[in-house]
Design an enzyme around this catalytic site. Structure first.
Site, short mmCIF file in Angstrom:
data_model
loop_
_atom_site.label_atom_id
_atom_site.label_comp_id
_atom_site.label_asym_id
_atom_site.label_seq_id
_atom_site.Cartn_x
_atom_site.Cartn_y
_atom_site.Cartn_z
N SER A 65 0.79 -1.12 0.00
CA SER A 65 0.10 -0.18 0.14
C SER A 65 0.93 1.33 -0.12
O SER A 65 2.10 1.33 0.50
CB SER A 65 -0.74 0.01 1.15
OG SER A 65 -1.79 -1.14 1.31
N1 SAH Z 1 -0.22 -5.45 4.20
C1 SAH Z 1 0.50 -5.63 2.89
C2 SAH Z 1 -0.33 -5.21 1.51
C3 SAH Z 1 -0.82 -6.51 1.11
S1 SAH Z 1 -2.03 -6.57 -0.30
C4 SAH Z 1 1.91 -4.89 2.75
O1 SAH Z 1 2.05 -4.18 3.67
O2 SAH Z 1 2.64 -5.21 1.89
C5 SAH Z 1 -2.95 -7.60 0.21
C6 SAH Z 1 -2.63 -9.09 0.56
O3 SAH Z 1 -3.79 -9.66 1.00
C7 SAH Z 1 -2.05 -9.68 -0.60
O4 SAH Z 1 -0.83 -10.35 -0.38
C8 SAH Z 1 -2.98 -10.97 -0.73
O5 SAH Z 1 -2.49 -12.12 -1.14
C9 SAH Z 1 -3.80 -11.00 0.55
N2 SAH Z 1 -5.07 -11.69 0.82
C10 SAH Z 1 -6.10 -11.62 -0.18
N3 SAH Z 1 -6.77 -12.50 0.28
C11 SAH Z 1 -6.61 -13.15 1.45
C12 SAH Z 1 -7.26 -13.92 2.52
N4 SAH Z 1 -8.37 -14.51 2.44
N5 SAH Z 1 -6.13 -14.35 3.57
C13 SAH Z 1 -4.94 -13.87 3.61
N6 SAH Z 1 -4.46 -13.00 2.74
C14 SAH Z 1 -5.08 -12.60 1.92
#
Ligand code: SAH
Length: 216
Positions: A65
């Protein structure tokens, strides 16, 4: 060496121009964002954008993000040194690092094993001993360690997953983007004794939250 100095300068500018001017005030959040080396969580070919005012791509078509959104969500969680938090969507591990600087304990759940592996090794390398991650469907929460003082979801959900509300302490906060697949609204829910209050924090855009209580 020169490279390190430029990252440090960029990080300072990020805090001043992207966070302070837009109203981020919590000193714990500002300190953490000033301290954590965001560039370590960013792919090699995008290093020069590590502190830019935008989200960036990571593996598996996911994103880290925008710094301001990380700060906004962290501030909304209202957490401190005694708090145990759950993050859904580890991704790069950057948000987990910010929370690890502020909180007692961070549990984080990621859907893709490769992403969790990469994030875990960076977090270990930096030396955080208060972050534990697992690969799973985060829409189910992480029941073993409940109840949580706060829960943050970093992917866009169609609805608020019920298990997450159930795993909050009384008084606990859930920060989550909810909407359709093109745009969402950042919501902050607070679990009270026998009801849940809701605050709207503005529009945003996230990759989809998949899973049982997410997008199918
Ligand atoms: N917090 C992260 C941003 C992640 S983007 C950072 O600081 O980089 C969103 C993430 O959510 C992705 O890696 C995706 O794979 C994950 N995601 C999507 N659905 C999910 C679920 N049901 N459980 C766990 N992770 C999930």
């Amino acid at each position: 060496m020169e490279h390190m100095a430029s990252h440090e300068k960029a990080r300072k500018a990020m805090v001043e121009r992207q966070l302070l001017t837009r109203g981020i005030q919590d000193p714990k959040v500002l300190d953490a964002m000033g301290k954590v080396e965001r560039h370590r969580f960013i792919p090699e070919n995008l290093q020069e954008l590590a502190y830019a005012d935008q989200p960036l791509p990571i593996d598996r078509q996911q994103t880290i993000s925008q710094p301001y959104i990380v700060a906004l969500m962290s501030e909304a969680l209202e957490v401190g040194e005694n708090d145990v938090v759950l993050e859904i969507g580890t991704g790069s591990g950057y948000q987990a690092a910010i929370l690890a600087e502020i909180c007692k304990m961070v549990y984080t759940v990621e859907k893709y094993p490769e992403l969790l592996d990469t994030a875990s090794s960076i977090l270990r390398e930096i030396g955080y001993e208060n972050v534990i991650g697992k690969t799973d469907d985060g829409t189910l929460g992480w029941p073993e360690h409940q109840p949580y003082d706060a829960i943050m979801v970093t992917a866009g959900a169609p609805n608020v997953p019920k298990p997450l509300i159930e795993q909050l302490k009384e008084g606990g906060r859930l920060v989550i983007p909810v909407g359709d697949n093109t745009s969402q609204e950042m919501l902050k829910l607070t679990r009270k004794k026998d009801h849940v209050t809701e605050q709207r924090l503005g529009g945003c855009r996230f990759v989809p939250l998949r899973g049982e209580h997410g997008w199918k």
